[in-house]
Write an enzyme that holds these catalytic residues in place. Structure first.
Site, mmCIF file in Angstrom:
data_model
loop_
_atom_site.group_PDB
_atom_site.id
_atom_site.type_symbol
_atom_site.label_atom_id
_atom_site.label_comp_id
_atom_site.label_asym_id
_atom_site.label_seq_id
_atom_site.Cartn_x
_atom_site.Cartn_y
_atom_site.Cartn_z
ATOM 1 N N CYS A 182 -9.553 -1.118 2.863
ATOM 2 C CA CYS A 182 -8.475 -0.815 2.052
ATOM 3 C C CYS A 182 -8.653 -1.431 0.330
ATOM 4 O O CYS A 182 -7.774 -0.729 -0.520
ATOM 5 C CB CYS A 182 -7.028 -1.591 2.511
ATOM 6 S SG CYS A 182 -6.653 -1.204 4.069
ATOM 7 N N HIS A 317 -0.996 -5.542 -3.844
ATOM 8 C CA HIS A 317 -1.392 -4.615 -2.745
ATOM 9 C C HIS A 317 -0.234 -4.316 -1.821
ATOM 10 O O HIS A 317 -0.165 -3.252 -1.473
ATOM 11 C CB HIS A 317 -2.581 -5.752 -1.803
ATOM 12 C CG HIS A 317 -3.096 -4.921 -0.675
ATOM 13 N ND1 HIS A 317 -3.861 -3.767 -0.851
ATOM 14 C CD2 HIS A 317 -2.814 -5.022 0.659
ATOM 15 C CE1 HIS A 317 -4.263 -3.208 0.070
ATOM 16 N NE2 HIS A 317 -3.947 -4.172 1.182
ATOM 17 N N HIS A 355 0.754 3.729 2.551
ATOM 18 C CA HIS A 355 -0.842 3.021 2.330
ATOM 19 C C HIS A 355 -2.112 3.895 2.336
ATOM 20 O O HIS A 355 -2.083 4.666 3.422
ATOM 21 C CB HIS A 355 -0.781 1.843 3.299
ATOM 22 C CG HIS A 355 -2.022 1.122 3.090
ATOM 23 N ND1 HIS A 355 -2.921 1.286 2.276
ATOM 24 C CD2 HIS A 355 -2.254 -0.092 3.812
ATOM 25 C CE1 HIS A 355 -4.101 0.320 2.292
ATOM 26 N NE2 HIS A 355 -3.554 -0.610 3.428
#
Length: 1017
Positions: A182, A317, A355
């Site tokens: 990620c 994040h 996400h």
């Protein structure tokens, strides 16, 4: 509270471009497509509204497991790809990972947003850094086809995400795809920054991309307890319950700040420092580490030269998992919480779009960049407010729950951006605001008054737009019109948001280089908007692709076209033209009693006196030609009518400006001193029809033969009057010209001794490019007749053979005509010459009102016709500044989306949507059955099979590389198919085949020869 550049940065004198700014990186361009936001403007509106975009999983992202796929953030048009724009065949585009396709279009638009033409970067050391973690496409392709092919191989695989972009744009810098889960995209940013600072590249394109094509990762998240049941991320929120997956693509263009400033690129934001690290052996490979996150943030601050307490906002994040958010909040508090008067704001774009995994970091970076550019921190989109277990304010943090305006001086605002990868790879960057674009030019003008334009000077602005097709040109013209309409004033007299000169100059830098061309002279934004709308509304108005590069013939007008104030407006409005007219005037000054420029600007009627007319016409025509030369437009041949031949001789480099000025002044002064007498008569008849009548009048000469039905006589007034009566009796039209002398007749012979005396030693010159003489009617070149004293004497007394010279020019291959003179005269005459009516032509000036806009119109027409121009000299210094234009609008009508078969199912035609999938065994068998002994059938059919198109779409003279886009993989596929279709040839020799691989026709001829040899054997 101290400013953002306290500590190390403050020691350098402050300001983002000062001191250590030599190591700063500028974000100069960006583009993105995220769920519910097809472009950066829509993305910003979504962020500012605190909106989110979560939807049920589309059918094209169908689940491959037992449970239905979870909702999430999905792109509406991930299957749309303008493959023709990039010269990619439909079959190749179908086999290509859609992530490659998304990156190609997004990176192109980001480069245009940076004020860069992607085409002009070809061969440069531009680097490409892509973050991605999905291989869904490769797995689906390779598992769902009976026979993998090379096309599938280059169409899939993460390495090709970066390499495809470098290949397609011919970029020679570093090219790599980064997979750190990620954190991939933000880690790619860090690598790009280091590459720029190390000098490996001067421009870096950094992208992140993610598509959700299977639910394999959904299952992993679900089994690990990380999946949000409703598919929505709720960062730091009371209802946070896991990850909602999302798609998206983003790209930023980075340059060293000093380079961006030098090149005048507007800067979105400054990247002050970045850092990456790894969790190491922490509390589980999937679990985040507070220690590692703290260390990477502190390292980024150190490299940026800032104190953590100076950072006012962090784009976190923030996945929305309870444990992940808690650990991140504590790490943020450790770094950004202490020693501050107000808590540090935090947010996460995942609350808006979900996400985006490999693209998550670029989404956060773009959000932070847009916040700095727009001067507002967007609110966090979450559910239920802050999670109570976080106690953010106790740790010096707070959620941004509503839009927060930033200080006017955004250079003093710092934002951190975090991205953490499953497995422990962490990245953090520090951004600062860039100086407002509006401040820079004013400061520059104040510092250098020489840059301030004359009060009457304006840009000769030309808006340019190009595309690979007429349809694409019209589509982008309409889009540009709509975008520029938003910048136009609502009330008459109100200034536009951006000067039209800046808009046009930017278009010249960014939107040129493709086959179909649009060029529009623009005096103001409303007029430009209307012209773009008009161009978009019809094919004939938008223009077609020019053919070969035009072969230009310059026509230099003769005496008689002059008028008081000739080119005075252009002189006042164009510094470019003014410079060259001043130079011509200075060359003439030593030989004349006054200044040509002063006479023209005063509007003095003396311009009609021969002793002034000829120097003035010469000076104007020299200046016009020199102006075009600075734009990169030079003639391939010249012809001058009477006095115009001197300017033509300078253009042909037979004479220097100073040599020609001396001869012109001597000629004009000598003629002006001749007592007035004689006249000239324009007769609408061919020269042959006049021969007998003219022979009966010895005091009348044939002055000029200008074309069919365009003859001029000169001589004694009484003789001309008698001829005019005869013409009237015959019904032949004749018009007396307003002149002081019988030019180009025997009555000019008394001028010759005075002309030679005044001219002194007349240099002998030979043209360095074809000069079509109106004395001989033929061509003069480096080995032809010399331009000497005898030539110029014949030039005074002899016939002007313009028709012969023009016809000789056209026969020599001139394809376009450009008239240089005070007003158009010769174009009409040239069109009467055989073949002349078919030759496009333009006149730079149309009369007394011609100013900068006339020059712009001429430049626009030349560019539309295929000439390559340097537009820069047309603009004032204040307008030579980039502004942001709407980037390329791609065709979204072509949908290429391969839907894989269900597990265990046999591949079939139904597995392909909108295009041709790679061939399977059955298709191969069909091809083998189609055997023939006729290459004229086999070659087009095989080429069509490789391209995935109908054979009727393959033209006989299509070129394999330039027109069909063949590469080495396609060539090998073609070889195999031809061997199957033409078994009599056996195995083809690849070197011989490659030598014949010019066009479809050349390959057919080669194979015909091979068959003939085979049969003869």
């Amino acid at each position: 509270m101290p400013g953002p550049f306290a500590g190390q940065a403050a020691e350098q004198g402050g300001g983002p471009f000062a001191g250590q700014a030599a190591g700063r990186i500028a974000v100069v361009g960006l583009d993105c497509r995220f769920p519910g936001a097809p472009d950066p403007d829509a993305f910003w509106r979504m962020l500012l509204a605190g909106a989110e975009s979560v939807a049920p999983r589309p059918a094209s992202r169908g689940a491959t497991g037992e449970q239905p796929g979870a909702p999430g953030g999905f792109l509406d048009d991930a299957d749309a790809f303008d493959h023709a724009f990039f010269g990619i065949s439909r079959a190749d585009a179908t086999a290509m990972d859609p992530q490659q396709r998304l990156l190609l279009q997004t990176a192109w638009r980001a480069l245009e947003d940076a004020g860069l033409s992607p085409l002009q970067l070809a061969g440069s050391n531009t680097g490409v850094f892509v973050g991605a973690m999905s291989d869904d496409w490769a797995r689906l392709q390779l598992s769902d086809t009976a026979e993998p092919t090379p096309r599938l191989g280059i169409g899939a695989g993460r390495s090709m995400l970066a390499n495809r972009l470098s290949y397609q744009l011919d970029l020679r810098g570093p090219s790599l795809t980064v997979d750190s889960a990620c954190s991939s995209a933000l880690l790619a940013v860090h690598l790009a920054v280091n590459s720029l600072l190390a000098g490996e590249c001067d421009t870096a394109v950094v992208g992140g991309v993610n598509l959700v094509l299977t639910d394999a990762l959904d299952a992993i998240y679900r089994q690990a307890g990380l999946a949000a049941p409703d598919g929505r991320c709720k960062p730091f929120g009371a209802a946070s319950d896991g990850i909602g997956r999302a798609e998206g693509v983003g790209a930023v263009v980075l340059r060293r700040a000093a380079d961006a400033r030098r090149d005048g690129q507007p800067v979105h934001a400054l990247l002050l420092g970045s850092a990456v690290n790894q969790d190491g052996r922490s509390n589980g490979i999937m679990a985040p580490s507070r220690r590692a996150q703290r260390e990477v943030m502190l390292a980024a601050c150190r490299r940026a030269g800032v104190e953590p307490a100076e950072v006012s906002f962090v784009e976190a994040h923030g996945t929305g998992t309870p444990i992940g958010d808690l650990i991140e909040a504590r790490a943020l508090g450790d770094v950004y919480g202490p020693g501050r008067a107000e808590p540090c704001g935090i947010g996460s774009v995942k609350g808006n779009i979900g996400h985006a995994e490999g693209a998550a970091g670029i989404a956060g970076l773009i959000k932070a960049t847009l916040a700095l550019r727009n001067g507002v921190i967007p609110p966090l989109a979450t559910v239920g407010g802050e999670h109570p277990s976080l106690a953010l304010r106790d740790h010096g943090l707070r959620l941004v729950e509503r839009p927060e305006p930033l200080p006017a001086d955004v250079t003093r605002v710092l934002i951190g951006v975090s991205s953490f990868g499953m497995g422990g790879s962490n990245a953090h960057v520090i951004l600062a605001g860039a100086p407002r674009e509006a401040d820079a030019p004013q400061a520059a003008l104040a510092a250098d008054p020489a840059l301030a334009p004359d009060s009457e000077e304006v840009s000769a602005a030309v808006f340019t737009l190009t595309a690979p097709s007429g349809e694409g040109l019209r589509r982008n013209a309409a889009a540009q019109a709509a975008a520029l309409a938003r910048l136009t004033p609502d009330w008459a007299g109100e200034p536009a948001a951006v000067p039209v000169g800046r808009v046009c100059w930017t278009s010249n830098r960014v939107r040129t280089g493709q086959a179909y061309r649009l060029a529009l002279p623009a005096a103001d934004l409303p007029g430009l908007v209307e012209a773009l709308r008009d161009a978009a509304s019809g094919e004939e108005r938008c223009g077609n692709a020019p053919g070969e590069t035009p072969v230009l013939g310059f026509l230099y007008t003769g005496q008689g076209a002059q008028y008081p104030g000739m080119t005075a407006r252009l002189y006042r409005e164009s510094a470019l033209y003014r410079h060259h007219l001043d130079r011509a005037s200075r060359a003439l000054d030593p030989h004349l009693p006054g200044s040509v420029v002063e006479l023209l600007l005063s509007g003095d009627e003396a311009v009609h006196r021969t002793d002034w007319t000829q120097p003035c016409v010469f000076a104007v025509e020299y200046a016009l030609a020199a102006t075009l030369a600075e734009l990169g437009v030079r003639p391939d041949g010249v012809v001058g009518h009477s006095i115009g031949e001197f300017a033509a001789a300078v253009a042909a480099e037979a004479l220097t400006l100073e040599e020609a000025a001396a001869v012109v002044a001597a000629r004009a002064t000598a003629m002006g001193a001749l007592p007035e007498g004689g006249g000239m008569l324009a007769v609408r008849a061919d020269v042959d029809a006049l021969a007998e009548l003219v022979e009966a009048e010895p005091l009348v000469s044939l002055a000029a033969v200008n074309g069919t039905g365009a003859t001029v006589l000169a001589g004694d007034l009484g003789a001309l009057a008698r001829l005019r009566e005869r013409f009237a009796e015959q019904g032949t039209g004749a018009t007396a010209l307003k002149v002081s002398h019988a030019f180009h007749s025997t009555l000019m012979e008394p001028v010759l001794p005075e002309f030679l005396r005044r001219a002194g030693r007349i240099p002998t010159g030979r043209p360095r490019l074809p000069m079509f003489s109106t004395v001989t009617g033929g061509v003069l070149d480096a080995v032809g007749d010399a331009l000497d004293a005898d030539y110029w004497c014949r030039h005074i007394t002899g016939t002007v053979r313009f028709a012969d010279a023009a016809q000789t020019m056209l026969r020599a291959g001139i394809t376009h005509l450009v008239e240089l003179g005070p007003k158009p005269v010769l174009l009409t005459l040239a069109r009467r010459v055989p073949g002349g009516a078919r030759v496009p032509g333009l006149s730079v000036l149309s009369g007394p009102q011609s100013g900068a806009q006339a020059l712009a119109a001429a430049a626009a027409e030349l560019y539309r016709q295929g000439a390559e121009l340097d537009f820069d000299p047309l603009y004032t210094p204040a307008d030579r500044r980039l502004t942001r234009l709407l980037p390329q609008v791609f065709d979204d009508s072509v949908r290429l989306w391969r839907r894989p078969s269900a597990p265990g199912a046999k591949p079939s035609a139904a597995s392909t949507a909108s295009s041709v999938a790679p061939r399977d065994h059955a298709e191969r068998a069909g091809e083998r059955a189609a055997r023939t002994e006729n290459p004229a059938e086999a070659v087009p059919a095989s080429v069509a099979a490789v391209l995935g198109v109908d054979a009727a779409e393959v033209g006989r003279y299509d070129r394999f590389y330039d027109d069909l886009g063949f590469d080495s993989v396609m060539l090998m596929e073609l070889k195999t198919l031809l061997e199957e279709r033409l078994p009599a040839l056996g195995e083809l020799s690849l070197p011989e085949m490659m030598a014949a691989l010019v066009s479809v026709d050349s390959l057919v001829s080669h194979l015909d020869e091979q068959l003939a040899v085979s049969r003869a054997a």
